[in-house]
Scaffold this motif. Sequence first.
Motif, PDB file in Angstrom:
ATOM      1  N   ARG A 141       0.831  -1.211   0.000  1.00 57.21           N
ATOM      2  CA  ARG A 141       0.000   0.000   0.000  1.00 57.21           C
ATOM      3  C   ARG A 141       0.862   1.256   0.000  1.00 57.21           C
ATOM      4  NH1 ARG A 141      -3.077   2.802   3.793  1.00 57.21           N
ATOM      5  NH2 ARG A 141      -2.339   1.495   5.475  1.00 57.21           N
ATOM      6  N   LYS A 145       1.043   2.262  -3.739  1.00 57.70           N
ATOM      7  CA  LYS A 145      -0.188   3.067  -3.677  1.00 57.70           C
ATOM      8  C   LYS A 145      -1.436   2.245  -3.995  1.00 57.70           C
ATOM      9  CE  LYS A 145       2.205   6.783  -2.906  1.00 57.70           C
ATOM     10  NZ  LYS A 145       2.651   6.919  -1.561  1.00 57.70           N
ATOM     11  N   LYS A 147      -4.948   0.319  -3.040  1.00 58.59           N
ATOM     12  CA  LYS A 147      -6.023   0.485  -2.075  1.00 58.59           C
ATOM     13  C   LYS A 147      -5.934  -0.663  -1.073  1.00 58.59           C
ATOM     14  CE  LYS A 147      -8.992   2.928  -5.214  1.00 58.59           C
ATOM     15  NZ  LYS A 147     -10.264   2.994  -5.900  1.00 58.59           N
ATOM     16  N   ASN A 150      -6.974  -4.181  -2.350  1.00 57.76           N
ATOM     17  CA  ASN A 150      -5.996  -4.707  -3.317  1.00 57.76           C
ATOM     18  C   ASN A 150      -4.691  -5.085  -2.642  1.00 57.76           C
ATOM     19  OD1 ASN A 150      -7.795  -4.349  -5.397  1.00 57.76           O
ATOM     20  ND2 ASN A 150      -6.933  -2.406  -6.075  1.00 57.76           N
TER      21      ASN A 150
END
Length: 172
Positions: A141, A145, A147, A150
Amino acid sequence: MNLLLKYLGLCFFVNNPVDLVPPNSFMWKNVMYYLISGMIVEGLISDPADGTLEVVLRTIMAFSTVGAILLHQKKWVYYNQLYTAIFVCENFIMTLATATEGLYHWMIVTGWEVETAEHISIGIGFFLVFWYIAIISYIFRQLLKFKIGNSLLMAFSYFVLTYGLPMMFMDI
């Protein structure tokens, strides 16, 4: 030592792996620690030759999975940062897992009921696996980057690929 402490901060969701740029010697020392500690642990669990092969397979899968993720995300520049962050945290969790095994043996030697000792060590083991997946999710994350959903899916997939596939291969 300062860099190691910064990387260990990832295990407690404190630092950002983007800010941590490891020198080559630090990266390879982590890989060597991973290999040696993994071979010791797996060698104690099973045959030392099988344990060594499984750890080597896990290492290959880890490097391959990190590479595939970064190629897919077009962020190859983060390869050293990502695998170093993951390996430092894996080494930390593996050290705690080894201590858990020591705790289990100590409980047995000091007269605890086997069933109680097993429940405690298995409970700690499950906690460590969930914590490990949370750490890897946090690293994905922060660095890529993703979410939250994910990153959790990617961390779980990484866990299955790096631990599950070599274990299945060894069972064949």
